[in-house]
Design an enzyme around this catalytic site. Structure first.
Site, mmCIF file in Angstrom:
data_model
loop_
_atom_site.group_PDB
_atom_site.id
_atom_site.type_symbol
_atom_site.label_atom_id
_atom_site.label_comp_id
_atom_site.label_asym_id
_atom_site.label_seq_id
_atom_site.Cartn_x
_atom_site.Cartn_y
_atom_site.Cartn_z
ATOM 1 C CG ASP A 163 -1.832 -1.208 1.269
ATOM 2 O OD1 ASP A 163 -1.628 -2.148 0.473
ATOM 3 O OD2 ASP A 163 -2.731 -1.232 2.117
ATOM 4 C CD GLU A 387 -0.805 -6.128 8.832
ATOM 5 O OE1 GLU A 387 -0.961 -5.569 9.942
ATOM 6 O OE2 GLU A 387 -1.336 -5.712 7.787
HETATM 7 C C1 2M8 Z 1 -3.171 -4.385 3.566
HETATM 8 O O1 2M8 Z 1 -4.032 -3.585 2.784
HETATM 9 C C2 2M8 Z 1 -5.335 -3.153 3.182
HETATM 10 C C3 2M8 Z 1 -6.017 -2.549 1.961
HETATM 11 O O2 2M8 Z 1 -6.153 -3.520 0.968
HETATM 12 C C4 2M8 Z 1 -5.376 -2.128 4.289
HETATM 13 O O3 2M8 Z 1 -4.335 -1.687 4.762
HETATM 14 O O4 2M8 Z 1 -6.481 -1.767 4.685
HETATM 15 C C5 2M8 Z 1 -2.004 -4.836 2.668
HETATM 16 O O5 2M8 Z 1 -0.938 -5.327 3.431
HETATM 17 C C6 2M8 Z 1 -2.490 -5.904 1.680
HETATM 18 O O6 2M8 Z 1 -1.408 -6.425 0.960
HETATM 19 C C7 2M8 Z 1 -3.228 -7.029 2.394
HETATM 20 O O7 2M8 Z 1 -3.788 -7.898 1.443
HETATM 21 C C8 2M8 Z 1 -4.317 -6.497 3.319
HETATM 22 C C9 2M8 Z 1 -4.924 -7.586 4.195
HETATM 23 O O8 2M8 Z 1 -3.910 -8.321 4.846
HETATM 24 O O9 2M8 Z 1 -3.806 -5.477 4.185
#
Ligand code: 2M8
Length: 422
Positions: A163, A387
């Site tokens: 992101d 994470e």
């Molecule tokens: C993160 O992204 C989401 C948006 O899609 C967020 O921050 O709200 C990123 O690390 C993405 O790669 C990942 O798929 C998602 C869920 O783990 O979180």
């Protein structure tokens, strides 16, 4: 003998997958991410396959149930409303069969489908027959709408899954988020804001969502009107790899894979357009401005995963792994934009390490692959199923009890992973 009081790492990882299972799909972690995310689910399927192949296929099939008519498979499926996440379905206005976002994510599902299939072909064949045309249509959507000189572009920073990486800093600076309005972020109530993207980033993320929605997520309109279009190593390398895996699956089913083979050639040529000679590394390229990002990221090192053994990347890899204890950092620690805690601007991610490690091994860099497997396993064992991790200290960051970190443990770093998982 297992001590009943202290579950083994494998048991803990399986408990995380089961605990994040919402019936047919898993959430990345409860609270922070309460929906089904696209590439998270592909990793989840890998983890499930180590102890329940049927459940692995359900994960992938639920993901593909959200496929749009144009072939796109959304990055989030909002199966059930949850006020704990922003932006939700009402902001996105997705136009598919399941409430969803309007963008996609790195297409790793076909690659994990192949891995699951190889682990148990007999139990997998029926599901594979059902999903093959869906995966093919999804990949074709990228080929039809997202190529620039054969490299795959993203239309939103969330699409690459990385992101807030510095890779998009140039393209983000070109957006004036005028009229974005007031909104309340939910992520910073779950996680330390110092580990998350900034308000500057979020204003632009939301502005881009509003633009896509205004254009009813029309591919042709977005191609013309979206100022954010970046040719990205994550997408290019994962799609190239996914097409190779899909072609192998197609052959196993006796399908005609001529168009997939042609796509592979186009993507191979496209990958080379991401080679930045000044940086001596694969890099992101801003298609609107024609400028390089100038970033050595963990996505740069997905070349081996895509089957490309560029000699220059070994030198980069050795340099990066020599300057931090827990590689692979999401941004070069020697850069002034490196931030060891802030999400995709420095931290180490287990999933990226797994993809990089699988690629290194397949390209014959077995010592490097094994060393990365060891340090990643150590990170998870010592700091938990986080994470992401600080690449200098190993400290856990972001959300906990994370699905994809548990999956990486089960499929790649666990000493007892089943044969064929990795
Ligand atoms: C993160 O992204 C989401 C948006 O899609 C967020 O921050 O709200 C990123 O690390 C993405 O790669 C990942 O798929 C998602 C869920 O783990 O979180």
């Amino acid at each position: 003998m297992t001590n009943q009081m202290t579950p083994t790492m494998d048991e803990q990882a399986r408990a995380i997958l089961r605990g994040n299972d919402r019936g047919g799909y898993t959430v990345p972690t409860s609270g922070l991410y309460p929906y089904q995310w696209n590439w998270d689910s592909a990793f989840a399927a890998w983890g499930f396959a180590t102890f329940d192949v049927a459940r692995a296929w359900v994960e992938i099939e639920t993901l593909l149930s959200g496929q749009w008519d144009n072939g796109m498979v959304p990055h989030i499926l909002f199966h059930r409303p949850d006020p704990g996440y922003f932006p939700g379905p009402d902001v996105w206005g997705g136009v598919g069969p399941v409430p969803s976002s309007g963008i996609s994510q790195p297409p790793v599902a076909a690659s994990f489908a192949r891995r699951v299939y190889d682990m148990d072909p007999d139990a997998s064949r029926e599901a594979l027959v059902r999903i093959f045309p869906k995966l093919k249509a999804w990949h074709q959507w990228f080929m039809d709408w997202r190529l620039d000189q054969g490299a795959v572009c993203i239309t939103h920073p969330w699409e690459a899954g990385r992101d807030n990486t510095p890779d998009w800093d140039g393209a983000m600076a070109g957006i004036d988020p005028v009229g974005v309005g007031d909104y309340t972020r939910r992520d910073t109530s779950h996680v330390d804001p110092a580990m998350r993207p900034t308000k500057y980033d979020y204003d632009r993320y939301i502005w881009l969502v509003q633009l896509g929605r205004r254009l009813n997520w029309g591919d042709a309109a977005l191609l013309k009107q979206n100022p954010f279009r970046v040719a990205d190593p994550t997408m290019t390398f994962t799609l190239l790899r996914a097409q190779r895996d899909l072609a192998a699956l197609g052959r196993a089913l006796g399908e005609d894979v001529g168009s997939i083979d042609a796509a592979i050639q186009e993507l191979e040529a496209g990958a080379e357009t991401l080679w930045n000679p000044d940086l001596a590394c694969y890099d992101a390229r801003d298609v609107r401005s024609g400028k390089w990002a100038g970033c050595v990221s963990n996505a740069s090192f997905l070349n081996w995963y895509a089957g490309i053994d560029h000699p220059g990347m070994v030198a980069q890899y050795d340099r990066i792994t020599s300057i931090c204890k827990y590689p692979v950092p999401s941004h070069d620690p020697s850069s002034d934009r490196f931030d060891p805690k802030r999400y995709w601007r420095g931290p180490t991610w287990g999933i990226m390490n797994a993809l990089i490690g699988l690629g290194l091994e397949e390209c014959g860099h077995t010592d490097r692959a094994e060393a990365l497997r060891q340090t990643t396993g150590e990170l998870i064992r010592d700091h938990g199923f986080a994470e992401y991790f600080d690449p200098l200290t190993g400290r856990a960051a972001g959300g906990g009890t994370f699905t994809w970190t548990a999956a990486v443990w089960l499929g790649w770093t666990s000493p007892s992973r089943p044969k064929g998982a990795s």
